[in-house]
Design a protein around this motif. Structure first.
Motif, PDB file in Angstrom:
ATOM      1  N   PRO A 165       0.848  -1.200   0.000  1.00  0.00           N
ATOM      2  CA  PRO A 165       0.000   0.000   0.000  1.00  0.00           C
ATOM      3  C   PRO A 165       0.883   1.249   0.000  1.00  0.00           C
ATOM      4  O   PRO A 165       1.911   1.294   0.671  1.00  0.00           O
ATOM      5  CB  PRO A 165      -0.802  -0.121   1.299  1.00  0.00           C
ATOM      6  CG  PRO A 165      -0.005  -1.038   2.161  1.00  0.00           C
ATOM      7  CD  PRO A 165       0.747  -1.945   1.256  1.00  0.00           C
ATOM      8  N   ALA A 166       0.499   2.226  -0.796  1.00  0.00           N
ATOM      9  CA  ALA A 166       1.297   3.450  -0.899  1.00  0.00           C
ATOM     10  C   ALA A 166       0.362   4.632  -1.033  1.00  0.00           C
ATOM     11  O   ALA A 166      -0.803   4.494  -1.431  1.00  0.00           O
ATOM     12  CB  ALA A 166       2.237   3.373  -2.097  1.00  0.00           C
ATOM     13  N   THR A 167       0.875   5.803  -0.701  1.00  0.00           N
ATOM     14  CA  THR A 167       0.096   7.037  -0.817  1.00  0.00           C
ATOM     15  C   THR A 167       0.894   8.055  -1.615  1.00  0.00           C
ATOM     16  O   THR A 167       2.131   8.074  -1.552  1.00  0.00           O
ATOM     17  CB  THR A 167      -0.268   7.599   0.575  1.00  0.00           C
ATOM     18  OG1 THR A 167      -1.117   8.739   0.404  1.00  0.00           O
ATOM     19  CG2 THR A 167       0.955   7.982   1.373  1.00  0.00           C
ATOM     20  N   TRP A 168       0.202   8.896  -2.374  1.00  0.00           N
ATOM     21  CA  TRP A 168       0.857   9.908  -3.199  1.00  0.00           C
ATOM     22  C   TRP A 168      -0.126  11.010  -3.527  1.00  0.00           C
ATOM     23  O   TRP A 168      -1.321  10.876  -3.320  1.00  0.00           O
ATOM     24  CB  TRP A 168       1.403   9.296  -4.495  1.00  0.00           C
ATOM     25  CG  TRP A 168       0.343   8.777  -5.419  1.00  0.00           C
ATOM     26  CD1 TRP A 168      -0.277   9.448  -6.429  1.00  0.00           C
ATOM     27  CD2 TRP A 168      -0.252   7.471  -5.405  1.00  0.00           C
ATOM     28  NE1 TRP A 168      -1.211   8.652  -7.041  1.00  0.00           N
ATOM     29  CE2 TRP A 168      -1.202   7.415  -6.440  1.00  0.00           C
ATOM     30  CE3 TRP A 168      -0.052   6.324  -4.622  1.00  0.00           C
ATOM     31  CZ2 TRP A 168      -1.974   6.293  -6.700  1.00  0.00           C
ATOM     32  CZ3 TRP A 168      -0.812   5.207  -4.889  1.00  0.00           C
ATOM     33  CH2 TRP A 168      -1.752   5.196  -5.921  1.00  0.00           C
ATOM     34  N   ARG A 169       0.414  12.105  -4.030  1.00  0.00           N
ATOM     35  CA  ARG A 169      -0.405  13.228  -4.485  1.00  0.00           C
ATOM     36  C   ARG A 169      -0.282  13.314  -6.008  1.00  0.00           C
ATOM     37  O   ARG A 169       0.812  13.192  -6.553  1.00  0.00           O
ATOM     38  CB  ARG A 169       0.064  14.544  -3.871  1.00  0.00           C
ATOM     39  CG  ARG A 169      -0.213  14.652  -2.386  1.00  0.00           C
ATOM     40  CD  ARG A 169       0.261  16.000  -1.842  1.00  0.00           C
ATOM     41  NE  ARG A 169       0.019  16.077  -0.411  1.00  0.00           N
ATOM     42  CZ  ARG A 169      -1.111  16.509   0.131  1.00  0.00           C
ATOM     43  NH1 ARG A 169      -2.093  16.911  -0.639  1.00  0.00           N
ATOM     44  NH2 ARG A 169      -1.255  16.559   1.438  1.00  0.00           N
ATOM     45  N   SER A 180      -2.866  17.436  -9.315  1.00  0.00           N
ATOM     46  CA  SER A 180      -3.827  18.395  -8.743  1.00  0.00           C
ATOM     47  C   SER A 180      -3.756  18.413  -7.219  1.00  0.00           C
ATOM     48  O   SER A 180      -4.627  18.993  -6.567  1.00  0.00           O
ATOM     49  CB  SER A 180      -5.251  18.045  -9.187  1.00  0.00           C
ATOM     50  OG  SER A 180      -5.352  18.070 -10.594  1.00  0.00           O
ATOM     51  N   HIS A 181      -2.734  17.756  -6.633  1.00  0.00           N
ATOM     52  CA  HIS A 181      -2.480  17.705  -5.185  1.00  0.00           C
ATOM     53  C   HIS A 181      -3.542  16.931  -4.420  1.00  0.00           C
ATOM     54  O   HIS A 181      -3.700  17.107  -3.211  1.00  0.00           O
ATOM     55  CB  HIS A 181      -2.343  19.121  -4.604  1.00  0.00           C
ATOM     56  CG  HIS A 181      -1.250  19.905  -5.275  1.00  0.00           C
ATOM     57  ND1 HIS A 181       0.076  19.607  -5.126  1.00  0.00           N
ATOM     58  CD2 HIS A 181      -1.303  20.972  -6.123  1.00  0.00           C
ATOM     59  CE1 HIS A 181       0.810  20.451  -5.838  1.00  0.00           C
ATOM     60  NE2 HIS A 181      -0.011  21.287  -6.479  1.00  0.00           N
ATOM     61  N   ARG A 182      -4.279  16.060  -5.102  1.00  0.00           N
ATOM     62  CA  ARG A 182      -5.211  15.183  -4.409  1.00  0.00           C
ATOM     63  C   ARG A 182      -4.445  13.976  -3.889  1.00  0.00           C
ATOM     64  O   ARG A 182      -3.558  13.453  -4.558  1.00  0.00           O
ATOM     65  CB  ARG A 182      -6.335  14.727  -5.344  1.00  0.00           C
ATOM     66  CG  ARG A 182      -7.296  15.839  -5.725  1.00  0.00           C
ATOM     67  CD  ARG A 182      -8.286  15.372  -6.751  1.00  0.00           C
ATOM     68  NE  ARG A 182      -7.564  14.983  -7.976  1.00  0.00           N
ATOM     69  CZ  ARG A 182      -8.146  14.725  -9.134  1.00  0.00           C
ATOM     70  NH1 ARG A 182      -9.458  14.786  -9.241  1.00  0.00           N
ATOM     71  NH2 ARG A 182      -7.439  14.396 -10.201  1.00  0.00           N
ATOM     72  N   VAL A 183      -4.815  13.506  -2.711  1.00  0.00           N
ATOM     73  CA  VAL A 183      -4.130  12.366  -2.093  1.00  0.00           C
ATOM     74  C   VAL A 183      -4.788  11.074  -2.554  1.00  0.00           C
ATOM     75  O   VAL A 183      -6.013  10.946  -2.559  1.00  0.00           O
ATOM     76  CB  VAL A 183      -4.158  12.469  -0.553  1.00  0.00           C
ATOM     77  CG1 VAL A 183      -3.508  11.248   0.078  1.00  0.00           C
ATOM     78  CG2 VAL A 183      -3.466  13.744  -0.091  1.00  0.00           C
ATOM     79  N   GLY A 241      -4.892  10.581 -11.631  1.00  0.00           N
ATOM     80  CA  GLY A 241      -4.017  10.337 -10.480  1.00  0.00           C
ATOM     81  C   GLY A 241      -3.986   8.891 -10.032  1.00  0.00           C
ATOM     82  O   GLY A 241      -3.352   8.577  -9.026  1.00  0.00           O
ATOM     83  N   ASN A 242      -4.656   7.988 -10.748  1.00  0.00           N
ATOM     84  CA  ASN A 242      -4.663   6.580 -10.370  1.00  0.00           C
ATOM     85  C   ASN A 242      -3.400   5.890 -10.875  1.00  0.00           C
ATOM     86  O   ASN A 242      -2.864   6.219 -11.944  1.00  0.00           O
ATOM     87  CB  ASN A 242      -5.895   5.883 -10.959  1.00  0.00           C
ATOM     88  CG  ASN A 242      -7.180   6.492 -10.444  1.00  0.00           C
ATOM     89  OD1 ASN A 242      -7.298   6.800  -9.255  1.00  0.00           O
ATOM     90  ND2 ASN A 242      -8.144   6.694 -11.334  1.00  0.00           N
ATOM     91  N   ALA A 243      -2.938   4.913 -10.109  1.00  0.00           N
ATOM     92  CA  ALA A 243      -1.724   4.187 -10.482  1.00  0.00           C
ATOM     93  C   ALA A 243      -1.940   3.441 -11.795  1.00  0.00           C
ATOM     94  O   ALA A 243      -3.001   2.873 -12.035  1.00  0.00           O
ATOM     95  CB  ALA A 243      -1.342   3.211  -9.378  1.00  0.00           C
ATOM     96  N   THR A 244      -0.923   3.463 -12.628  1.00  0.00           N
ATOM     97  CA  THR A 244      -0.993   2.779 -13.919  1.00  0.00           C
ATOM     98  C   THR A 244       0.411   2.326 -14.299  1.00  0.00           C
ATOM     99  O   THR A 244       1.358   2.473 -13.518  1.00  0.00           O
ATOM    100  CB  THR A 244      -1.586   3.714 -15.000  1.00  0.00           C
ATOM    101  OG1 THR A 244      -1.789   2.969 -16.197  1.00  0.00           O
ATOM    102  CG2 THR A 244      -0.679   4.897 -15.275  1.00  0.00           C
TER     103      THR A 244
END
Length: 198
Positions: free
Chosen positions: A89-93, A96-99, A124-127
């Protein structure tokens, strides 16, 4: 005074079957040349199309820095022969600076709290990363080689079939000619011939 070129009359020992074989071999060589040209054209077209598609994909993907927020586990592939993929699991912005928080593929042995590079789409979704030049080149070479091989194999099969027919006809002709010549040449009597017959 007219001078005749050597070989202008043709070799008297050269039969129609020999000429047909020569033409078939020449046709196969021509097919091989055509295969190379077609393979190059297919490969070039694949390179151009894939490069254009990759550039379009790259316009809608960005690389961001993500931070893992959990331990690495392994996700089993859909096919039984697929190797398990390390994920965490990972988090990023996004731009547009959305988390965003999502379980994404990571390098093996990635620990909690490590930073990783991640490709994201316009939302902003991982691809996955856009196709690279090496992937595009390998695909173009594979398609070009496949096209060339297909033409060569098809031409080879046709030429081989024609050569088998020519060889069979030639064998029958030789057998027929030998049957008419051999008794007189060897002195053996033909069926129904007496020793006093000429």
């Amino acid at each position: 005074m007219h001078h005749r070129r050597p070989g202008a009359q043709g070799n008297p020992l050269r039969r129609d079957a020999d000429r047909t074989r020569a033409r078939l071999h020449a046709a196969f060589m021509l097919a091989c040349l055509l295969a190379v040209i077609c393979g190059a054209a297919v490969g070039r077209s694949a390179w151009t199309d894939a490069g254009r598609a990759a550039a379009e994909i790259a316009r809608h993907r960005n690389s961001v820095t993500a931070v893992t927020v959990g331990e690495t586990t392994y996700r089993v592939g859909s096919a039984p022969s697929t190797r398990p993929v390390p994920v965490a699991p990972a988090t990023w912005r996004d731009t547009s600076h959305r988390v965003h928080t999502e379980t994404v593929p990571v390098p093996a042995a990635t620990r909690n709290g490590e930073t990783i590079r991640l490709w994201v789409d316009d939302q902003g979704n991982a691809t996955t990363a856009p196709p690279g030049r090496a992937h595009i080149a390998l695909n173009a070479i594979s398609l070009g080689t496949g096209a060339s091989a297909g033409i060569v194999l098809a031409a080879g099969a046709i030429v081989r079939a024609r050569l088998c027919i020519v060889d069979a006809r030639s064998g029958r002709a030789w057998a027929s000619e030998w049957a008419s010549v051999e008794p007189g040449w060897s002195g053996r009597l033909r069926p129904g011939q007496d020793s006093g017959d000429d």
